[in-house]
Scaffold this motif. Structure first.
Motif, PDB file in Angstrom:
ATOM      1  N   VAL A  94      13.904  -0.410   9.209  1.00  0.00           N
ATOM      2  CA  VAL A  94      13.733  -0.197   7.769  1.00  0.00           C
ATOM      3  C   VAL A  94      12.255  -0.237   7.387  1.00  0.00           C
ATOM      4  CG1 VAL A  94      14.131  -1.218   5.497  1.00  0.00           C
ATOM      5  CG2 VAL A  94      16.021  -1.014   7.116  1.00  0.00           C
ATOM      6  N   THR A  98      11.270   4.009   7.166  1.00  0.00           N
ATOM      7  CA  THR A  98      11.736   4.461   5.857  1.00  0.00           C
ATOM      8  C   THR A  98      10.598   4.384   4.845  1.00  0.00           C
ATOM      9  OG1 THR A  98      12.450   2.300   4.990  1.00  0.00           O
ATOM     10  CG2 THR A  98      14.002   3.479   6.420  1.00  0.00           C
ATOM     11  N   LEU A 100      10.562   2.572   2.223  1.00  0.00           N
ATOM     12  CA  LEU A 100      10.749   1.341   1.458  1.00  0.00           C
ATOM     13  C   LEU A 100       9.436   0.938   0.788  1.00  0.00           C
ATOM     14  CD1 LEU A 100      12.771  -1.111   0.969  1.00  0.00           C
ATOM     15  CD2 LEU A 100      11.528  -2.220   2.844  1.00  0.00           C
ATOM     16  N   ARG A 103       5.993  -1.918   2.119  1.00  0.00           N
ATOM     17  CA  ARG A 103       6.390  -2.204   3.490  1.00  0.00           C
ATOM     18  C   ARG A 103       5.489  -3.240   4.155  1.00  0.00           C
ATOM     19  NH1 ARG A 103       6.999   3.313   6.602  1.00  0.00           N
ATOM     20  NH2 ARG A 103       5.153   3.852   5.366  1.00  0.00           N
ATOM     21  N   TRP A 106       6.725  -6.630   3.044  1.00  0.00           N
ATOM     22  CA  TRP A 106       7.975  -6.964   3.724  1.00  0.00           C
ATOM     23  C   TRP A 106       7.720  -7.359   5.176  1.00  0.00           C
ATOM     24  CZ3 TRP A 106      11.900  -8.371   1.149  1.00  0.00           C
ATOM     25  CH2 TRP A 106      12.256  -7.757  -0.051  1.00  0.00           C
ATOM     26  N   LEU A 278      14.921   6.770   1.381  1.00  0.00           N
ATOM     27  CA  LEU A 278      16.110   5.949   1.152  1.00  0.00           C
ATOM     28  C   LEU A 278      16.894   6.395  -0.074  1.00  0.00           C
ATOM     29  CD1 LEU A 278      14.735   2.373   1.925  1.00  0.00           C
ATOM     30  CD2 LEU A 278      16.282   3.740   3.322  1.00  0.00           C
ATOM     31  N   ALA A 282      17.620   2.537  -1.727  1.00  0.00           N
ATOM     32  CA  ALA A 282      16.400   1.728  -1.655  1.00  0.00           C
ATOM     33  C   ALA A 282      16.616   0.338  -2.251  1.00  0.00           C
ATOM     34  CB  ALA A 282      15.248   2.441  -2.373  1.00  0.00           C
ATOM     35  N   ALA A 286      16.490  -3.194  -0.197  1.00  0.00           N
ATOM     36  CA  ALA A 286      15.506  -4.214  -0.587  1.00  0.00           C
ATOM     37  C   ALA A 286      16.193  -5.546  -0.884  1.00  0.00           C
ATOM     38  CB  ALA A 286      14.708  -3.740  -1.794  1.00  0.00           C
TER      39      ALA A 286
END
Length: 530
Positions: A94, A98, A100, A103, A106, A278, A282, A286
């Motif tokens: 992910v 992706t 996202l 990132r 994350w 996504l 998304a 998340a």
């Protein structure tokens, strides 16, 4: 279409291996010394087994209690390795594949749980929720503590993969899911197996977290036996079974790894994969990541601050805190440097000179990791008293124990880096008249520097929170954050234990950050090799 895809994957996935070269004598000798050092605890256990005789040994092993411990240990290792691998691969995909949002943020949050020791995590959960214990509690806490060991190498390898194979699969009409399982996942095999190996072996030797969660395994039983009889025969027989379990895992990982090469040398610049949109998913994705981070990072943080505020035993002895933190930092840094240094010959032999001898050397380095720290400590105490008495109850002996116990962390990291550093670059250097030592210093070492740093960071994290061996081998009046935390938490003084736990987390953060950056650095290294 399936045949066309298989043909497209053949060239980069399984190239013809180069002819094997004989291992340099000096390198092989260094590897043998490292292997012999790593096998000292095993030698101690086997020697004691021979002394007591086969009949008594079998009577101690063939007991209902041992079968129960074997079932508990095997089920927890299998379950935690699977769940850690699923979480590690899914979150890595992910973050890396992706679109996202945020990132980088994350990525840092997913790595951060490495800064929280497993026994601190179990303290956080069990002190807040009395129902967190047994197999379910152990599976939850251990998975949340260990999944970054899979996440990090998978992230590094995803960033280094050539997207052309996946694009070929998509162009042939395969779905994203099919392409992932048939093209991407097989290329992640070294990272997935390496991370899974670390999770399995570390779990075999885990003591503090499982003791707090009241889930008996071989490690907790061995500690209980040694606590009551010090050098008991029953404890040694349990250690033998634990070693056999380790050997099964090592042989299985070796067979699954195979002999495929994963480095790439091609014309042109490396091209990153296009992020997958996504769309409407998304927000749910998340939320799932936020839930994982909340359980692995948020709850322990809340628990520690909670007990600092409401604990009746809470106090801040600044002198004791500073002394314990300084000792933990010094021991962690020294052990990280020593362990990476002695890991180099084993990893170099395994990757650059594959064969029976190099495989035996590398596999030998993993054995002690499956033994509890108390077994390693007793082996070194026995050897030091009988052979090298001057180092008994010294920091040198403690550092040696750390190096033996956490050698696999350094070997796995260095080996993974060497596997992505193409040997053809070494051969080009040699063809230009550069000697082996200069080639290693000027060509190979710069390419594998991120892996060396990651290995050192993993060792530092382990040493700064190690408990059982430190309790037995540390010189008199030498205390670390882990030993002080264990002393306070064992007496249910949660407030007094919290400051030491928080300091353990704080000094582990830089190493966790370094491990997070390792994925980025590995990507840069991969770009250089292309």
């Amino acid at each position: 279409m399936s045949t066309t895809l298989d043909r497209a994957m053949e060239v980069p996935a399984a190239p013809t291996p180069p002819p094997r070269q004989r291992s340099p004598r000096a390198l092989l000798a260094a590897g043998v010394v490292v292997a012999a050092l790593a096998l000292v605890p095993l030698g101690f256990v086997l020697t004691y087994t021979v002394i007591i005789g086969p009949s008594e040994a079998w009577s101690l092993i063939a007991r209902p209690r041992v079968r129960t411990l074997l079932g508990n240990t095997v089920s927890l290792v299998v379950a935690c390795t699977i769940t850690s691998s699923i979480l590690g691969v899914a979150s890595a995909w992910v973050v890396e594949r992706t679109d996202l949002p945020a990132r980088r943020l994350w990525h840092g949050l997913l790595v951060a749980p490495l800064a929280i020791p497993a026994f601190v995590n179990s303290y956080s959960w069990s002190s807040l929720f009395t129902g967190v214990h047994g197999f379910t509690g152990a599976l939850l806490v251990i998975t949340l503590s260990y999944y970054p060991l899979v996440y990090l190498p998978v992230v590094a390898m995803l960033r280094g993969l050539d997207p052309a194979l996946e694009e070929t699969s998509l162009s042939l009409g395969h779905s994203r899911t099919t392409s992932f399982f048939r093209v991407v996942l097989p290329q992640l095999r070294p990272a997935l197996l390496g991370g899974g190996l670390l999770v399995s072996l570390h779990l075999l030797a885990e003591f503090g977290a499982l003791q707090m969660l009241q889930f008996p395994t071989f490690t907790t039983a061995i500690y209980d036996q040694y606590s009551s009889t010090f050098n008991g025969a029953a404890a040694n027989m349990l250690a033998v079974v634990l070693v056999l379990a380790c050997l099964v895992i090592l042989v299985g990982e070796l067979r699954l790894r195979g002999h495929r090469r994963y480095s790439r040398v091609a014309h042109g610049a490396a091209r990153p994969a296009e992020p997958i949109a996504l769309g409407r998913t998304a927000a749910p994705v998340a939320l799932l990541l936020a839930g994982l981070v909340g359980l692995a990072l948020g709850l322990p943080t809340y628990s520690l601050t909670h007990w600092l505020r409401v604990g009746s035993s809470t106090e801040f002895p600044l002198g004791d805190l500073a002394a314990a933190a300084g000792t933990s930092l010094g021991l962690g840094a020294a052990a990280a440097a020593l362990t990476v240094l002695i890991a180099m010959p084993a990893a170099w032999l395994a990757v650059r000179y594959p064969g029976l001898a190099s495989n035996l050397v590398e596999r030998s380095t993993y054995i002690a990791n499956a033994l509890p720290g108390i077994v390693v400590a007793l082996a070194l105490v026995t050897v030091s008293i009988r052979v090298v008495q001057p180092i008994y109850q010294t920091l040198a002996l403690l550092l040696l124990a750390y190096a033996i116990m956490f050698l696999p962390r350094a070997v796995v990291s260095v080996r993974a880096a060497l596997e992505q550093a193409p040997i053809v670059l070494d051969q080009v250097s040699h063809s230009l008249g550069v000697g082996p030592i200069s080639t290693a210093r000027r060509v190979t070492l710069p390419l594998i520097a991120p892996g060396i740093g990651a290995g050192a960071a993993l060792v530092f994290l382990a040493v700064s929170t190690e408990l059982t061996a430190t309790l037995m081998l540390a010189p008199i009046d030498t205390t670390t954050l882990a030993t002080r935390f264990w002393s306070e938490s064992s007496s249910v003084a949660y407030g007094a234990a919290a400051p030491y736990a928080i300091l353990m987390v704080l000094i582990s953060i830089p190493a966790a950050v370094l491990l997070g950056r390792h994925a980025t650095l590995s990507n840069l290294t991969s770009d250089v090799t292309r």
